[in-house]
Design an enzyme around this catalytic site. Structure first.
Site, mmCIF file in Angstrom:
data_model
loop_
_atom_site.group_PDB
_atom_site.id
_atom_site.type_symbol
_atom_site.label_atom_id
_atom_site.label_comp_id
_atom_site.label_asym_id
_atom_site.label_seq_id
_atom_site.Cartn_x
_atom_site.Cartn_y
_atom_site.Cartn_z
ATOM 1 N N ALA A 31 -69.474 -36.288 -2.624
ATOM 2 C CA ALA A 31 -69.265 -37.146 -3.801
ATOM 3 C C ALA A 31 -70.588 -37.313 -4.524
ATOM 4 O O ALA A 31 -71.654 -37.254 -3.911
ATOM 5 C CB ALA A 31 -68.734 -38.502 -3.351
ATOM 6 N N GLY A 66 -67.821 -35.407 0.943
ATOM 7 C CA GLY A 66 -66.617 -35.073 0.188
ATOM 8 C C GLY A 66 -66.436 -33.575 0.032
ATOM 9 O O GLY A 66 -65.320 -33.085 -0.126
ATOM 10 N N GLU A 81 -64.662 -32.613 3.044
ATOM 11 C CA GLU A 81 -63.293 -33.174 2.961
ATOM 12 C C GLU A 81 -62.427 -32.349 2.023
ATOM 13 O O GLU A 81 -61.251 -32.124 2.280
ATOM 14 C CB GLU A 81 -63.369 -34.628 2.511
ATOM 15 N N GLU A 137 -71.833 -39.426 5.520
ATOM 16 C CA GLU A 137 -71.613 -40.707 4.845
ATOM 17 C C GLU A 137 -72.225 -41.883 5.621
ATOM 18 O O GLU A 137 -72.750 -42.814 5.042
ATOM 19 C CB GLU A 137 -70.131 -40.963 4.610
HETATM 20 N N1 T1G Z 1 -74.800 -36.856 -5.108
HETATM 21 C C1 T1G Z 1 -75.701 -36.829 -6.119
HETATM 22 N N2 T1G Z 1 -76.899 -36.210 -6.066
HETATM 23 C C2 T1G Z 1 -77.199 -35.584 -4.927
HETATM 24 C C3 T1G Z 1 -76.334 -35.560 -3.812
HETATM 25 C C4 T1G Z 1 -75.085 -36.238 -3.946
HETATM 26 N N3 T1G Z 1 -74.189 -36.236 -2.965
HETATM 27 N N4 T1G Z 1 -76.947 -34.860 -2.828
HETATM 28 C C5 T1G Z 1 -78.130 -34.467 -3.305
HETATM 29 N N5 T1G Z 1 -78.286 -34.886 -4.559
HETATM 30 C C6 T1G Z 1 -79.436 -34.615 -5.435
HETATM 31 C C7 T1G Z 1 -80.718 -35.201 -4.885
HETATM 32 O O1 T1G Z 1 -80.837 -36.556 -5.278
HETATM 33 C C8 T1G Z 1 -81.741 -34.302 -5.556
HETATM 34 O O2 T1G Z 1 -81.807 -34.732 -6.909
HETATM 35 C C9 T1G Z 1 -81.048 -32.943 -5.590
HETATM 36 O O3 T1G Z 1 -79.659 -33.213 -5.441
HETATM 37 C C10 T1G Z 1 -81.488 -32.015 -4.483
HETATM 38 O O4 T1G Z 1 -81.323 -32.767 -3.284
HETATM 39 C C11 T1G Z 1 -65.938 -39.387 -0.475
HETATM 40 C C12 T1G Z 1 -68.155 -40.750 -0.607
HETATM 41 C C13 T1G Z 1 -77.095 -31.660 -0.031
HETATM 42 C C14 T1G Z 1 -78.417 -31.230 2.071
HETATM 43 O O5 T1G Z 1 -74.776 -37.598 1.790
HETATM 44 O O6 T1G Z 1 -78.126 -34.327 2.288
HETATM 45 O O7 T1G Z 1 -69.248 -37.582 -0.137
HETATM 46 O O8 T1G Z 1 -84.244 -35.209 -6.985
HETATM 47 O O9 T1G Z 1 -83.749 -32.614 -2.608
HETATM 48 O O10 T1G Z 1 -83.170 -30.600 0.402
HETATM 49 O O11 T1G Z 1 -66.471 -39.164 1.767
HETATM 50 O O12 T1G Z 1 -79.306 -33.375 -0.820
HETATM 51 O O13 T1G Z 1 -83.384 -32.977 -7.706
HETATM 52 O O14 T1G Z 1 -82.893 -35.036 -9.097
HETATM 53 O O15 T1G Z 1 -81.954 -33.339 -0.951
HETATM 54 O O16 T1G Z 1 -81.674 -28.813 -0.682
HETATM 55 C C15 T1G Z 1 -72.154 -37.448 1.065
HETATM 56 C C16 T1G Z 1 -76.625 -35.926 0.583
HETATM 57 C C17 T1G Z 1 -72.015 -38.189 -0.213
HETATM 58 C C18 T1G Z 1 -75.296 -35.394 1.072
HETATM 59 C C19 T1G Z 1 -79.393 -30.731 -0.170
HETATM 60 N N6 T1G Z 1 -73.102 -36.385 0.917
HETATM 61 N N7 T1G Z 1 -77.460 -34.829 0.179
HETATM 62 O O17 T1G Z 1 -80.705 -30.890 0.362
HETATM 63 O O18 T1G Z 1 -82.053 -30.935 -1.792
HETATM 64 S S1 T1G Z 1 -70.902 -39.521 -0.018
HETATM 65 C C20 T1G Z 1 -74.369 -36.575 1.287
HETATM 66 C C21 T1G Z 1 -78.171 -34.135 1.093
HETATM 67 C C22 T1G Z 1 -69.384 -38.762 0.054
HETATM 68 C C23 T1G Z 1 -66.986 -38.896 0.486
HETATM 69 C C24 T1G Z 1 -68.255 -39.653 0.380
HETATM 70 C C25 T1G Z 1 -79.060 -33.073 0.530
HETATM 71 C C26 T1G Z 1 -78.452 -31.673 0.615
HETATM 72 P P1 T1G Z 1 -83.180 -34.461 -7.740
HETATM 73 P P2 T1G Z 1 -82.349 -32.488 -2.095
HETATM 74 P P3 T1G Z 1 -81.970 -30.240 -0.395
#
Ligand code: T1G
Length: 694
Positions: free
Chosen positions: A61, A102, A105, A125
């Site tokens: 998400a 997500g 999912e 999450e």
């Molecule tokens: N949403 C928005 N921006 C995101 C993002 C996300 N989920 N994940 C990463 N970014 C942005 C981050 O802020 C950075 O931005 C850029 O992408 C590169 O990230 C319904 C509700 C995917 C392994 O928790 O673990 O799904 O600084 O530097 O090292 O159940 O990002 O470039 O402007 O970390 O290659 C669950 C979190 C969401 C994944 C990539 N997902 N992200 O790592 O790059 S909640 C997460 C990460 C959800 C559902 C629920 C990592 C990555 P900027 P980065 P990276």
């Protein structure tokens, strides 16, 4: 367009295209639904492939949408997944690089899943203080079994796709061209008669589900003291096991809505973005060319120098380690080796890696051996005269373009830069002890520090797995400048009626790893003493309690002298309240005619934390830190501030700056109130009705 749609030989290909990680924001969600419906209405399309462009299938998400109307605007992710799962034509998810949250999912809603090896598969999450909110707690246990699913959901840890090859999650893990493999698979299943398999229809098989769930609860209880999310993860999985998929899904939704509003989740999301925002310097373009850093030199093989050297060695970067005397050099090398041997013993480092790392160190007694270094970090004695000698020498030997960094924690980086003819190449790299362990790195920007030097060291910090925060030049930079006000309040409260153990217990109950007095006994009370002596000379106008000086005059420097604010037993780090010290404190209060009074834990926490907040507000106003989240990252990664409160500035927002200001004004009107000079910037935010973080 956040989603592209093409067809190839009877297969519709829906490609998520929402850089950087195909976050499932509203436009992406709507694009997927549009693609699925378009494929249903195209008689030539027999099957559908769902894939991601760029560096991810999907990172989940779009967390920038959380707590905004878009997050719950239809089609929500749950709706999208229901539509994917309800497609009459088989949907094949083609997964590469990242399928998280997500994103996973969504893939679980497809009928089939093909993965490339090396993809990070996770439901992270829980690390954001929430739980999978689009069916992950119901589908993953049905895909890979209760135990593996609970482990992934409660830990939030990624698992590589090839490790899940036989888990039941993937129909194939393919080498080579993923899209081609997915298209071939889609053509095959597209030729078959439906209905196509749905993960939701699988059973959760486990010989003793209730027993395993109870085991999971016990293990989580220990690690999730201040975080509600892990417990809710287990509750949601259990609901699906006990009451079936649909009831489990509804319960999961309830848990998600509850968790996303919690302060803990706000804090964790704040830290997630704060970590990434810290590496962005407002006036340094993201595409600033970087200097190449292949060879590093460290001057000083003491505690700090050795720890600093280890950071680079651990990242595979060769280090020339310079000392002035052979025995100091040998001692430094022995300490580094001992640290690695301890890691090998704990199973954190392979034995062969120990020698590989030690081989990356070139010890030397000669500055001449620093000529080829791209970055030179000095960690010599904290005295300006000594730094002057070092930097003048570096000016002679360092090659043009080498970055010259000082690990100083208290000295003026501009003065240090002025010892050279290349101030633009000078920067502060303030590591925190133990340097090879602490994540925080304060990057101190001198007024002449070049932008490419900053961009280079920020990138390098990521490589050595540090959280780098840029600080301007001031006394104490960000962290120590704020902690000085925190300690001032702690000392005043001893004068006024508190005792060390009460202050420490109160702030440790708030969530700090260690209270100010245990911390001071650990670091050495003489360090603070030296700084105060300097302060009394430089800033006689500032009122300090002299109670800590009294302690030092008793020779009680802390653990290293067997006693400080607390008593210690040999070989035992436990801090025992000291009758001698408590009596000294009582006598001290009488001497200054201070009436000792009972001080509540609430007052202790307010005065310690708001002292940080008030100084942080001044640091922001002066531009020493460019954003409040930088200050929070300093405190979360370098000073033991509780993660579930998000840092002092976010905590102040949670309390409400209006209440913070009122408390500061209240303390300003009481004994020792002169220490409370309300930051104008804080008052301004209150007047505008804003917080530090928007
Ligand atoms: N949403 C928005 N921006 C995101 C993002 C996300 N989920 N994940 C990463 N970014 C942005 C981050 O802020 C950075 O931005 C850029 O992408 C590169 O990230 C319904 C509700 C995917 C392994 O928790 O673990 O799904 O600084 O530097 O090292 O159940 O990002 O470039 O402007 O970390 O290659 C669950 C979190 C969401 C994944 C990539 N997902 N992200 O790592 O790059 S909640 C997460 C990460 C959800 C559902 C629920 C990592 C990555 P900027 P980065 P990276």
């Amino acid at each position: 367009m956040a989603v592209n749609y093409t067809t190839q030989d009877g297969v519709a290909v829906i490609t998520l295209n929402n850089p950087p990680v195909n976050g499932l924001g509203l436009s992406t969600r709507a694009g997927i639904v549009e693609g699925i419906e378009r494929a249903q209405n195209d008689p030539d399309v027999k099957a559908i492939v769902l894939t991601g462009a760029g560096k991810a299938f999907s990172g989940g998400a779009d967390i920038t949408e959380f707590n905004t109307p878009k997050a719950t605007q239809e089609p929500t992710l749950a709706t999208v997944i229901k539509i994917v799962e309800g497609s009459a034509k088989p949907v094949v998810a083609a997964i590469h690089s990242v399928a998280m949250g997500g994103g996973l999912e969504l893939a679980l809603g497809a009928h089939y899943r093909i993965a490339a090896p090396g993809a990070q598969i996770a439901l992270p999450e829980v690390k954001l203080g929430i739980l999978p909110g689009a069916g992950g707690t119901q589908r993953l246990p049905r895909a890979i079994g209760l135990e593996a699913a609970l482990n992934m959901i409660v830990s939030g840890a990624p698992v590589l796709s090839e490790k899940l090859a036989d888990s039941g999650l993937f129909d194939e893990v393919v080498q080579g061209d993923l899209l081609e493999a997915a298209l071939a698979f889609a053509r095959k299943v597209g030729a078959k008669q439906g209905p196509h398999p749905k993960v939701r229809d699988r059973k959760i098989e486990h010989p003793n589900a209730a027993g395993f769930i109870q085991f999971a609860r016990n293990s989580v209880a220990a690690i999730a003291k201040n975080f509600p999310a892990p417990h809710k993860c287990i509750d949601a999985v259990e609901a699906g096991v006990q009451n079936g998929f649909d009831k489990g899904l509804a319960f999961e939704r309830e848990c998600f809505i509850a968790l996303v509003q919690t302060p803990e989740s706000r804090a964790l999301r704040h830290a997630f973005f704060g970590e990434r925002a810290a590496s962005k310097i407002p006036d340094v373009p993201a595409d600033t060319p970087l200097r190449d850093i292949s060879r590093v030199a460290v001057i000083g093989a003491g505690t700090m120098g050795g720890g600093i050297a280890m950071n680079f060695i651990n990242a595979g970067i060769a280090v020339t380690l310079l000392e002035t005397k052979q025995e100091a050099l040998d001692r430094g090398l022995a300490t580094i080796r001992k640290n690695y041997e301890a890691s090998v013993k704990k199973g954190k480092l392979k034995p062969e890696a120990l020698e590989e790392r030690m081989a990356l160190i070139t010890p030397t007694l000669s500055y001449d051996h620093l000529r080829s270094a791209d970055l030179i970090v000095e960690a010599v004695f904290e005295e300006l005269g000594v730094k002057e000698q070092v930097f003048k020498r570096l000016d002679e030997v360092a090659k043009p373009g080498a970055i010259l960094a000082s690990n100083t924690s208290t000295l003026d980086v501009d003065k240090i830069a002025a010892f050279t003819k290349r101030p633009q190449d000078v920067v502060g790299l303030h590591f925190f002890s133990p340097a090879n362990v602490m994540k925080l790195l304060e990057v101190v920007r001198g007024k002449e520090t070049a932008k490419d030097v900053l961009a280079t060291v920020m990138q390098l910090a990521k490589k050595i797995r540090k959280t780098a925060v840029v600080s301007g030049v001031c006394d104490g930079f960000i962290g120590n400048r704020m902690i000085e006000q925190y300690v001032r309040q702690a000392l005043f409260m001893l004068e006024e009626g508190a005792l060390p153990a009460q202050v420490d217990k109160a702030i440790e109950k708030f969530g700090f790893a260690m209270g100010p007095f245990r911390m001071s006994d650990l670091a050495g009370n003489d360090i603070g003493w030296a700084i105060r002596k300097r302060r009394y000379q430089e800033r006689p106008d500032i009122h300090y309690s002299k109670i800590a000086d009294r302690l030092c005059e008793m020779g009680r420097f802390g653990q290293k002298t067997g006693g400080g604010w607390y008593d210690y037993k040999t070989g035992d780090r436990t801090a025992y309240p000291s009758q001698v010290v408590d009596e000294m404190i009582g006598a001290f209060s009488k001497e200054i005619n201070g009436e000792r009074r009972k001080i509540s834990d609430e007052e202790i926490v307010e005065r310690l934390v708001f002292a940080l907040v008030n100084e942080g507000a001044k640091i922001l106003e002066e531009g020493i830190a460019s954003k409040a989240s930088d200050i929070d990252m300093v405190y979360l990664t370098g000073y033991g501030f509780p993660l579930y409160r998000g840092g002092p500035m976010l905590y102040a927002d949670t309390v409400g700056l209006y209440n913070v200001e009122r408390a500061i004004r209240r303390y300003a009107a009481r004994p020792n109130g002169d220490a409370w000079q309300l930051a104008p910037g804080l008052a301004k935010l209150v007047a505008e009705g804003h917080g530090f973080n928007g």
